[in-house]
Structures are given as structure tokens and as C-alpha cells.
Design a protein around this motif. Structure first.
Motif, PDB file in Angstrom:
ATOM      1  N   TRP A 172       0.849  -1.195   0.000  1.00  0.00           N
ATOM      2  CA  TRP A 172       0.000   0.000   0.000  1.00  0.00           C
ATOM      3  C   TRP A 172       0.878   1.237   0.000  1.00  0.00           C
ATOM      4  O   TRP A 172       1.940   1.252   0.622  1.00  0.00           O
ATOM      5  N   ARG A 173       0.402   2.262  -0.618  1.00  0.00           N
ATOM      6  CA  ARG A 173       1.134   3.515  -0.592  1.00  0.00           C
ATOM      7  C   ARG A 173       0.360   4.529   0.250  1.00  0.00           C
ATOM      8  O   ARG A 173      -0.819   4.779  -0.005  1.00  0.00           O
ATOM      9  N   ALA A 174       0.969   5.086   1.280  1.00  0.00           N
ATOM     10  CA  ALA A 174       0.414   6.183   2.072  1.00  0.00           C
ATOM     11  C   ALA A 174       1.173   7.439   1.676  1.00  0.00           C
ATOM     12  O   ALA A 174       2.199   7.344   1.021  1.00  0.00           O
ATOM     13  N   THR A 199       5.588   3.676   2.255  1.00  0.00           N
ATOM     14  CA  THR A 199       5.086   2.512   1.537  1.00  0.00           C
ATOM     15  C   THR A 199       5.009   1.382   2.547  1.00  0.00           C
ATOM     16  O   THR A 199       5.948   1.172   3.302  1.00  0.00           O
ATOM     17  N   ARG A 200       3.866   0.713   2.592  1.00  0.00           N
ATOM     18  CA  ARG A 200       3.761  -0.443   3.487  1.00  0.00           C
ATOM     19  C   ARG A 200       3.783  -1.734   2.669  1.00  0.00           C
ATOM     20  O   ARG A 200       3.043  -1.881   1.704  1.00  0.00           O
ATOM     21  N   SER A 243       5.699   4.404  -5.267  1.00  0.00           N
ATOM     22  CA  SER A 243       6.400   3.917  -4.075  1.00  0.00           C
ATOM     23  C   SER A 243       7.881   4.230  -4.209  1.00  0.00           C
ATOM     24  O   SER A 243       8.348   4.678  -5.248  1.00  0.00           O
ATOM     25  N   ASP A 248       7.391  -1.045   6.922  1.00  0.00           N
ATOM     26  CA  ASP A 248       6.995   0.323   6.566  1.00  0.00           C
ATOM     27  C   ASP A 248       8.239   1.078   6.120  1.00  0.00           C
ATOM     28  O   ASP A 248       9.196   1.196   6.888  1.00  0.00           O
ATOM     29  N   GLY A 271      -5.867  -0.018   4.855  1.00  0.00           N
ATOM     30  CA  GLY A 271      -4.788  -0.803   4.254  1.00  0.00           C
ATOM     31  C   GLY A 271      -4.786  -2.232   4.751  1.00  0.00           C
ATOM     32  O   GLY A 271      -5.784  -2.946   4.656  1.00  0.00           O
ATOM     33  N   ARG A 300      -6.476   9.964   7.618  1.00  0.00           N
ATOM     34  CA  ARG A 300      -6.056   9.174   6.449  1.00  0.00           C
ATOM     35  C   ARG A 300      -7.030   9.456   5.315  1.00  0.00           C
ATOM     36  O   ARG A 300      -8.228   9.637   5.542  1.00  0.00           O
ATOM     37  N   ASP A 358      -6.884   4.154   1.212  1.00  0.00           N
ATOM     38  CA  ASP A 358      -6.820   2.818   1.796  1.00  0.00           C
ATOM     39  C   ASP A 358      -5.391   2.485   2.214  1.00  0.00           C
ATOM     40  O   ASP A 358      -4.703   1.718   1.563  1.00  0.00           O
ATOM     41  N   TYR A 359      -4.964   3.103   3.278  1.00  0.00           N
ATOM     42  CA  TYR A 359      -3.669   2.757   3.861  1.00  0.00           C
ATOM     43  C   TYR A 359      -3.798   2.893   5.369  1.00  0.00           C
ATOM     44  O   TYR A 359      -4.764   3.478   5.865  1.00  0.00           O
ATOM     45  N   TYR A 360      -2.830   2.314   6.058  1.00  0.00           N
ATOM     46  CA  TYR A 360      -2.913   2.316   7.512  1.00  0.00           C
ATOM     47  C   TYR A 360      -2.079   3.448   8.091  1.00  0.00           C
ATOM     48  O   TYR A 360      -1.001   3.739   7.608  1.00  0.00           O
TER      49      TYR A 360
END
Ligand SMILES: [Zn+2]
Length: 501
Positions: free
Chosen positions: A33-35, A39-40, A83, A128, A166, A207, A210-212
Motif C-alpha cells: 500500500w502507498r500512504a 510505503t507499506r 512507491s 513500513d 490498508g 487518512r 486505503d492505507y494504515y
């Protein structure tokens, strides 16, 4: 058994015969996932693992060594857009270790940790990769964002924290498909849109996709934006499908409601509510007694305000949905997580209840709920606006909100007095005959050109009674609000949805 599974099985046997495979963990999948600031990467594992990681430069790489493990994954063809990763390679090391090398486009600050299995996923290793410019370290060193000024009068800042995201889906709905993380984001976005339109308010999303966002970072983001109120949006889960209704939790040190606080702490890991130590206070420099006194004063104020704000929001929500607990519930905290921002957490309903899950998934209902929350927020702040805000100035100068939702205990004469009107004026603006008002009823105030209502656009196949049932309003109220005599409606027609009585 599929061919690939058989091959896997044979390979496992071979690994086993060399005496290394029985405890070997497989890296089954890699998700990404990209925040905005990191990047997670999540590695799904068949078992828990021991791992280590280190960084290399020229070019930048992150190396992760996982003991006694293997993978059949191909890392080719992954999409690394946006990312900091340009490629992933893997190989065997020291006979039974797996080495994964992440080729990076720029320097990162990595944070690796493992996650225990949950209802949806097994053992996981999370990586992360914080962008060097946006790493947690450099962000906490940033000066706080300046407030948005309107002339000399600042906006009231509302931090909206959509729960989960995420990798963390939150509760899963009755159908096994609806995910809490998507519901919380949708309602949060709708709330953002409501507040953004209001003069004197500035919403901030914790947020946006869709990321944590780590729980402990959520209040930090709120604090950096100088938030006046922190609202966490969640949706609930229970082991049977009957549990239902909204619950509002307020930040509190009160341990009166142990059952609930323990439950919410366990489920939501309620640090969503916890301010974390610090803020602008450098407690380390103070005498212990002074520090403790300051922290308790701050906490006492935040808790009191959380409760008042929570009550105002709960009262507004009573106009659109079912309330599980009639009072704001307390979510207790560990003493040292001293909050400096009044904080509430709203469990918007139960995803394990099919009726509520479908409503919470519906865009119209999400907007209706957001409108009610926004209404609760504005009445809380209008009651006692922070000094120096546009809302405070409005109140001092008799500029009044355009409408208000009747809450428990409100009377016509009190409302009239609050806004400097006579009862007769208030009644005539609203076309009221008697002195009776209902909880959830929206009263228009002078200067109002857009009353607080929600709309429903009729879709093919819908009937008036179904729509009434969906919004929990009576058929008679729905007809009255739309001046309908019979049940005839047209596709595309917009219906005004009155408040629930
Ligand atoms: Zn949740």
C-alpha cells in the motif's frame, strides 16, 4: 488438489528431507500500500519467523533476511508506482534463510514488525518504508502547521480519523465481504465534505485513502494541525447478528464502565483516543509534581469537553439512526497517555447486523450520518466557541447558524432565547402551529436558505415504503416531507428524507 499445490507439497517434502523444512515458514504473498509518507509492504507467512533487516547505499537497498524460510513468489511484474521501490529480488542464504532485497529509488527509514494472525490473515511481517523527507522523525521535528485565519479569526479544526485501513480491514461484515475500513473512510469523507462547507470550520483527514496510519501517529497528526476536536469513526462487530445501534465513546479517565472500556480498548486498541504524552509541553524539564498537576489539569479539561461534544453528537445521531447506549460511554486510558485534544470515538453501527451493514454501505445514509455528526459538532462549538475563532465572533455578533436540530430536552422557548428570537418568530419561520417539537426535527433560523435535510434519488425498482423503511422514517412523515398524496414516485425523483422521530 491443484498441480501447483502438489508441486509445493513435493518441494516441502524435499526441503524436509534435508532437515530444514519442517519448521520452515513460507512467504505466501506480498501486498503493498502507498500512504502519503510511506510505503507499506506486508509479507504473508505460513508461520512466525525470525528476521533482521539493514540498509545499503549506492544504490539504496533494503535487505531483509528471514530465517528458516522460503518462497515460491515471483516478484516480477509488481506495480511499484508512487512507491520508493523499483524492484524486489529474493534468494536463498546460508542454506535455509530467505534474503529479500528491495531496490529503492531513494533513501527510506524502515520500520519492520510482525503481526499475529487475525480473522482474515495469518502471521505477517510488515515493512513500513518511510520516505526520508516524510519520516516520522523528521515530521515530529516540523513546526506545527499554522492555523488557517479568516481575517484575525481562525477556523475551528476538526481532525477526522477513519478507523483502520490498508493492511488492517477492521471488522468484517455479516456477508464476509463488507470491510470496516471502507465504511469508516466513506463516512469520514462525507463528514469532511459537510464541515468543509461550513464557514469557520476546517476539517483535516487523518487518512485519505486505503492505507494504515499507526494509532499513535493519529493524534500526532491532529496535534500538528492544531485540532480542536478529534473524531474517530468506526463500525462495530459482534458475534451475533442482532447487536445494533450507534455508540459514542468519549475520552475519559473514569473507570465506571469497565466492561465497555475494556472491550473497546481491546477491539480498537483505543489509543485512537489517546493523545499520547507531550504536545507542546516539555514535561521532562518540569518538576515531577508540577508536571503531574499540569497533565491532570489538561486531562480533566479534555475529558470534560470530550463528554460534552460526544453528548451533542449522540443527540444529533438520535435523529438519523438507532442508539445503542443512551449516554456517551467512557473509554478509559492509561494515565500517562495524557490527551490534550478532546476526543471521541463513534461506533456507527454493527456490520454483523445485515440491516445496519447495508445502511452503512449506502452513500445516501453515509451522508445523512455525516450531516448529523457535523450538526452535533457545530452545536457543541456554538455553545462555547474557542476564543479567537470565527465561530466565537459569529456568536458575539449575533450571526447565527442557519438551522438547528432539536435535541433531547430542548424547548421552543429556550431555542428562541438562545438565538435572540421570540417564540412567535421561531414558530412562524418554521410554520409551526403548536409548541410541540420533536427530537431530530430541524428548525430553520432566520437567514436560512439551505435547510439541513438529506436527499434520496429514486432508483429503478424502489418503492416509497422500502425507502421509508431504509431510513427508519415513517411512511406518513416521508409523504408529508415531500407533499406526496399516494405512493407514486418516479425514477430519478429526489425525495427529502425527514429526521427519524
Ligand atoms: Zn474499528
Amino acid at each position: 488438489m491443484e498441480v501447483s499445490t502438489i508441486i509445493r507439497y513435493i518441494q516441502l517434502l524435499i526441503l524436509g528431507s534435508f532437515g530444514i523444512g519442517l519448521q520452515a515458514a513460507e512467504v505466501i504473498d506480498l501486498r503493498m500500500w502507498r500512504a502519503p509518507d510511506h510505503t507499506r509492504l506486508v509479507l504473508d507467512l505460513s508461520d512466525s519467523v525470525e528476521y533482521s533487516s539493514f540498509l545499503l547505499e549506492d544504490p539504496h537497498r533494503l535487505v531483509v533476511d528471514i530465517k528458516s524460510s522460503f518462497t515460491y513468489l515471483s516478484f516480477n511484474g509488481l506495480d511499484f508506482t508512487d512507491s520508493s521501490i523499483s524492484g524486489i529480488r529474493s534468494g536463498v542464504r546460508n542454506g535455509d534463510s530467505l534474503r529479500i532485497v528491495f531496490d529503492l529509488t531513494s533513501a527510506v527509514v524502515p520500520n519492520a514488525f510482525s503481526l499475529a494472525p487475525n480473522s482474515e490473515f495469518g502471521e505477517r511481517l510488515v515493512l513500513d518504508l518511510y520516505d526520508k523527507t516524510g519520516s516520522p522523525q523528521s515530521q515530529s521535528a516540523e513546526p506545527p502547521a499554522t492555523r488557517v485565519e479568516t481575517g484575525a479569526r481562525r477556523d475551528i479544526v476538526i481532525a477526522i480519523s477513519a478507523g483502520h485501513g490498508g493492511e488492517d480491514p477492521g471488522s468484517i461484515g455479516y456477508d464476509g465481504r463488507i470491510k470496516e475500513k471502507n465504511i469508516t473512510l466513506a463516512i469520514s469523507q462525507a463528514l469532511y465534505e459537510c464541515l468543509e462547507k461550513l464557514p469557520g470550520y476546517k476539517p483535516v483527514m487523518i487518512r485519505e485513502g486505503d492505507y494504515y496510519v499507526e494509532l499513535k501517529r493519529r493524534p500526532e497528526i491532529a496535534r500538528r494541525n492544531r485540532a480542536d476536536l478529534f473524531i474517530a469513526i468506526h463500525a462495530d462487530w459482534y458475534r451475533n447478528s442482532r447487536a445494533r445501534g450507534v455508540t459514542v465513546y468519549a475520552l475519559s479517565g473514569d473507570r465506571a464502565d469497565r466492561e465497555n472500556s475494556a472491550r473497546v480498548a481491546e477491539k480498537e486498541n483505543s489509543s485512537d483516543l489517546l493523545g499520547g504524552v507531550g504536545g507542546d509541553l516539555a514535561l521532562g524539564e518540569l518538576d515531577d509534581d508540577v508536571a503531574l498537576t499540569l497533565v491532570s489539569l489538561q486531562m480533566a479539561w479534555s475529558m470534560e469537553q470530550s463528554l460534552i461534544a460526544g453528548t451533542s453528537i449522540l443527540d444529533s445521531l438520535a435523529g438519523v439512526t438507532r442508539i445503542r447506549k443512551n449516554k456517551v460511554q467512557h473509554a478509559s486510558l492509561q494515565v500517562l497517555n495524557s490527551p490534550d485534544i478532546p476526543s471521541i470515538l463513534i461506533e456507527t453501527g454493527y456490520l454483523t447486523n445485515p440491516e445496519e451493514a447495508l445502511r452503512l454501505s449506502n452513500r445516501n445514509f453515509q451522508e445523512r450520518m455525516a450531516l448529523a455528526i457535523a450538526d452535533g459538532v457545530t452545536s457543541y462549538f456554538y455553545e462555547a466557541p474557542p476564543v479567537g475563532t470565527l465561530v466565537a465572533w459569529h456568536k458575539e455578533n449575533g450571526v447565527i447558524p442557519k438551522s438547528l436540530t432539536v435535541k433531547r430536552g430542548d424547548t421552543l422557548s429556550e431555542i428562541a432565547e438562545q438565538f435572540g428570537l421570540t417564540v412567535t418568530e421561531l414558530k412562524s419561520i418554521n410554520g409551526l402551529q403548536g409548541n410541540t417539537i420533536q427530537i431530530g426535527q430541524v428548525l430553520e433560523l432566520p437567514g436560512n436558505d439551505s435547510p439541513l435535510t438529506s436527499e434520496h434519488k429514486i432508483q429503478r425498482g424502489e418503492t416509497l415504503s422500502e425507502i421509508a423503511q431504509f431510513y427508519r422514517v415513517s411512511l406518513a412523515d416521508l409523504r408529508a416531507a415531500n407533499n406526496l398524496r399516494g405512493d407514486r414516485i418516479l425514477i430519478g425523483q429526489k425525495l427529502i428524507i425527514p429526521p427519524v422521530r
